[in-house]
Design a protein around this motif. Structure first.
Motif, PDB file in Angstrom:
ATOM      1  N   ALA A   1       0.928  -1.068  -0.097  1.00 55.13           N
ATOM      2  CA  ALA A   1       0.099  -0.098   0.012  1.00 55.13           C
ATOM      3  C   ALA A   1       0.987   1.287   0.023  1.00 55.13           C
ATOM      4  CB  ALA A   1      -0.922  -0.023   1.030  1.00 55.13           C
ATOM      5  N   ALA A   2       1.832   1.261   0.659  1.00 52.49           N
ATOM      6  CA  ALA A   2       2.848   2.346   0.921  1.00 52.49           C
ATOM      7  C   ALA A   2       3.340   2.612  -0.297  1.00 52.49           C
ATOM      8  CB  ALA A   2       3.842   2.171   2.116  1.00 52.49           C
ATOM      9  N   PHE A   3       4.058   1.579  -0.964  1.00 52.95           N
ATOM     10  CA  PHE A   3       4.753   1.495  -2.401  1.00 52.95           C
ATOM     11  C   PHE A   3       3.507   2.049  -3.454  1.00 52.95           C
ATOM     12  CE2 PHE A   3       6.114  -0.816  -6.435  1.00 52.95           C
ATOM     13  CZ  PHE A   3       7.151  -0.196  -6.453  1.00 52.95           C
ATOM     14  N   LEU A   4       2.530   1.269  -3.454  1.00 51.33           N
ATOM     15  CA  LEU A   4       1.512   1.805  -4.625  1.00 51.33           C
ATOM     16  C   LEU A   4       1.259   3.242  -4.499  1.00 51.33           C
ATOM     17  CD1 LEU A   4      -0.748  -1.229  -4.967  1.00 51.33           C
ATOM     18  CD2 LEU A   4       0.893  -0.326  -6.550  1.00 51.33           C
ATOM     19  N   ALA A   5       1.056   3.789  -3.267  1.00 57.21           N
ATOM     20  CA  ALA A   5       0.694   5.434  -2.854  1.00 57.21           C
ATOM     21  C   ALA A   5       1.560   6.223  -3.387  1.00 57.21           C
ATOM     22  CB  ALA A   5       0.472   5.366  -1.368  1.00 57.21           C
ATOM     23  N   GLN A   6       2.862   5.768  -3.067  1.00 54.42           N
ATOM     24  CA  GLN A   6       4.192   6.882  -3.601  1.00 54.42           C
ATOM     25  C   GLN A   6       4.302   6.771  -5.135  1.00 54.42           C
ATOM     26  OE1 GLN A   6       5.433   8.934  -1.582  1.00 54.42           O
ATOM     27  NE2 GLN A   6       4.948   8.142   0.303  1.00 54.42           N
ATOM     28  N   VAL A   7       4.384   5.510  -5.548  1.00 58.48           N
ATOM     29  CA  VAL A   7       4.438   5.395  -7.200  1.00 58.48           C
ATOM     30  C   VAL A   7       3.216   5.977  -7.685  1.00 58.48           C
ATOM     31  CG1 VAL A   7       4.110   3.606  -8.781  1.00 58.48           C
ATOM     32  CG2 VAL A   7       5.809   3.115  -7.200  1.00 58.48           C
ATOM     33  N   GLY A   8       1.779   5.841  -7.015  1.00 59.95           N
ATOM     34  CA  GLY A   8       0.877   6.533  -7.628  1.00 59.95           C
ATOM     35  C   GLY A   8       0.997   7.956  -7.898  1.00 59.95           C
ATOM     36  N   HIS A   9       1.291   8.637  -6.765  1.00 54.03           N
ATOM     37  CA  HIS A   9       1.621  10.097  -6.473  1.00 54.03           C
ATOM     38  C   HIS A   9       2.436  10.461  -7.743  1.00 54.03           C
ATOM     39  CE1 HIS A   9       1.507  14.202  -4.956  1.00 54.03           C
ATOM     40  NE2 HIS A   9       2.946  14.273  -5.210  1.00 54.03           N
ATOM     41  N   GLU A  10       3.791   9.957  -7.472  1.00 52.65           N
ATOM     42  CA  GLU A  10       4.822  10.092  -8.463  1.00 52.65           C
ATOM     43  C   GLU A  10       4.489  10.178  -9.857  1.00 52.65           C
ATOM     44  OE1 GLU A  10       7.602  11.853  -7.589  1.00 52.65           O
ATOM     45  OE2 GLU A  10       7.172  11.762  -5.587  1.00 52.65           O
ATOM     46  N   SER A  11       3.636   9.177 -10.230  1.00 49.29           N
ATOM     47  CA  SER A  11       3.371   9.130 -11.799  1.00 49.29           C
ATOM     48  C   SER A  11       1.922   9.682 -12.132  1.00 49.29           C
ATOM     49  CB  SER A  11       3.603   7.589 -11.894  1.00 49.29           C
ATOM     50  OG  SER A  11       2.352   6.669 -11.218  1.00 49.29           O
ATOM     51  N   ALA A  12       1.475  10.262 -11.276  1.00 50.57           N
ATOM     52  CA  ALA A  12      -0.050  10.746 -11.382  1.00 50.57           C
ATOM     53  C   ALA A  12      -0.833   9.424 -11.965  1.00 50.57           C
ATOM     54  CB  ALA A  12      -0.238  11.686 -12.380  1.00 50.57           C
ATOM     55  N   GLY A  13      -1.015   8.507 -11.040  1.00 49.63           N
ATOM     56  CA  GLY A  13      -1.820   7.377 -11.274  1.00 49.63           C
ATOM     57  C   GLY A  13      -1.389   6.553 -12.646  1.00 49.63           C
ATOM     58  N   LEU A  14       0.135   6.271 -12.659  1.00 49.53           N
ATOM     59  CA  LEU A  14       0.750   5.450 -13.604  1.00 49.53           C
ATOM     60  C   LEU A  14       0.464   6.046 -15.072  1.00 49.53           C
ATOM     61  CD1 LEU A  14      -0.013   2.017 -12.177  1.00 49.53           C
ATOM     62  CD2 LEU A  14       2.329   3.364 -11.846  1.00 49.53           C
ATOM     63  N   SER A  15       0.173   7.325 -15.312  1.00 49.83           N
ATOM     64  CA  SER A  15      -0.041   7.912 -16.377  1.00 49.83           C
ATOM     65  C   SER A  15       1.209   8.714 -16.840  1.00 49.83           C
ATOM     66  CB  SER A  15      -1.183   9.154 -16.320  1.00 49.83           C
ATOM     67  OG  SER A  15      -1.007   9.949 -15.721  1.00 49.83           O
ATOM     68  N   ARG A  16       2.139   8.977 -15.977  1.00 46.97           N
ATOM     69  CA  ARG A  16       3.200   9.971 -16.430  1.00 46.97           C
ATOM     70  C   ARG A  16       4.380   9.475 -16.045  1.00 46.97           C
ATOM     71  NH1 ARG A  16       2.552  14.729 -12.974  1.00 46.97           N
ATOM     72  NH2 ARG A  16       3.869  13.477 -11.733  1.00 46.97           N
ATOM     73  N   VAL A  17       5.358   8.882 -16.928  1.00 45.41           N
ATOM     74  CA  VAL A  17       6.582   7.929 -16.483  1.00 45.41           C
ATOM     75  C   VAL A  17       7.807   8.825 -16.896  1.00 45.41           C
ATOM     76  CG1 VAL A  17       5.365   5.744 -16.226  1.00 45.41           C
ATOM     77  CG2 VAL A  17       6.299   6.574 -18.607  1.00 45.41           C
ATOM     78  N   VAL A  18       7.544   9.904 -17.648  1.00 44.43           N
ATOM     79  CA  VAL A  18       8.928  10.807 -17.884  1.00 44.43           C
ATOM     80  C   VAL A  18       8.437  12.273 -17.492  1.00 44.43           C
ATOM     81  CG1 VAL A  18       8.073  11.289 -20.085  1.00 44.43           C
ATOM     82  CG2 VAL A  18      10.385  11.532 -19.767  1.00 44.43           C
ATOM     83  N   GLU A  19       9.538  12.895 -16.917  1.00 43.30           N
ATOM     84  CA  GLU A  19       9.287  14.118 -16.295  1.00 43.30           C
ATOM     85  C   GLU A  19       9.218  15.377 -17.561  1.00 43.30           C
ATOM     86  OE1 GLU A  19      11.343  16.967 -12.830  1.00 43.30           O
ATOM     87  OE2 GLU A  19      12.540  15.447 -13.965  1.00 43.30           O
ATOM     88  N   GLY A  20       7.780  15.957 -17.441  1.00 47.87           N
ATOM     89  CA  GLY A  20       7.711  16.909 -18.663  1.00 47.87           C
ATOM     90  C   GLY A  20       8.505  18.175 -18.564  1.00 47.87           C
ATOM     91  N   LEU A  21       8.321  18.951 -17.326  1.00 51.34           N
ATOM     92  CA  LEU A  21       9.315  20.109 -17.087  1.00 51.34           C
ATOM     93  C   LEU A  21       8.830  21.371 -17.939  1.00 51.34           C
ATOM     94  CD1 LEU A  21      12.634  18.198 -16.869  1.00 51.34           C
ATOM     95  CD2 LEU A  21      11.712  19.862 -14.950  1.00 51.34           C
TER      96      LEU A  21
END
Length: 221
Positions: free
Chosen positions: A42-62
């Motif tokens: 749960a902790a892993f998925l929560a952090q991954v989910g936040h950082e990737s906007a729900g697995l929709s963003r896997v490269v930093e846009g900037l």
């Protein structure tokens, strides 16, 4: 631990199609790095989910505007980093809406990257669902996965785009998690401390906590 697409969809808040794409990579990652209990997952998925906007963003846009730069990196791009609201400085105005230039400036001579002119900042910008960043980190992830005996690990320094693939992006997130001993914090329920180690602060803390609660509920179902 087997993560079904349905569980991932509920926990991360992504579409069914995205969940299906990530189910096996995330399962393999959890198994490789002993992310093996409901609290850990749960902790892993929560952090991954936040950082990737729900697995929709896997490269930093900037693609920041000047104000976004001042707010995100005030020590670099605000006239007075302590002021509220922050006022963009001349450098922020010169860089705004130029993602490659922003990355090369913001990440120069850090995290194993070369000087601004090297292009390393943009080449090794955040990738994968936990946004691994910097040439040294890309190399460390490669070495950690190879040390685990995982077959076919690319040289992420030579092929940085490989971290955008679900398989390698998920495993990279697991290597990041493992290197920071985050399973131990998850076991102790110290979720905000996990956020500190992932983020370097508490940016997005409320969203991360909400995702954690949702993931715990999904895993208990």
């Amino acid at each position: 631990m087997i993560l079904t697409a349905s569980t991932i969809q509920q926990a991360v808040g992504c579409s069914a199609a995205v969940a299906a794409q990530w189910a096996q990579p995330l399962t393999d990652t959890c198994n490789a790095f002993a992310i093996s209990t409901a609290k850990r997952v749960a902790a892993f998925l929560a952090q991954v989910g936040h950082e990737s906007a729900g697995l929709s963003r896997v490269v930093e846009g900037l693609n920041y505007g000047a104000q976004g730069l001042a707010d995100t990196w005030p020590s670099r791009y605000a006239v007075d980093p302590k002021a509220k609201p922050k006022k963009p400085n001349d450098l922020a105005r010169a860089l705004e809406r130029k993602p490659a230039a922003i990355a090369n400036n913001a990440y120069a001579n850090r995290m194993g990257n070369g000087a601004e002119a090297s292009g390393d900042g943009y080449r090794y910008r955040g990738r994968g669902p936990i946004q691994n960043t910097g040439r040294a980190n890309y190399g460390a992830i490669r070495d950690a996965l190879r040390a685990k005996g995982i077959k076919g690990v690319p040289d992420f320094e030579a092929q940085p785009e490989a971290l955008e693939q679900p398989k390698w992006g998920a495993l990279a997130a697991g290597a990041f998690w493992d290197a920071r001993n985050l399973n131990k914090l998850a076991d102790a329920g110290r979720f905000d401390d996990i956020t500190e180690r992932v983020n370097g602060g508490q940016t997005g803390a409320a969203d991360r906590r909400a995702r954690y609660a949702r993931a715990l509920k999904a895993l208990a179902a």
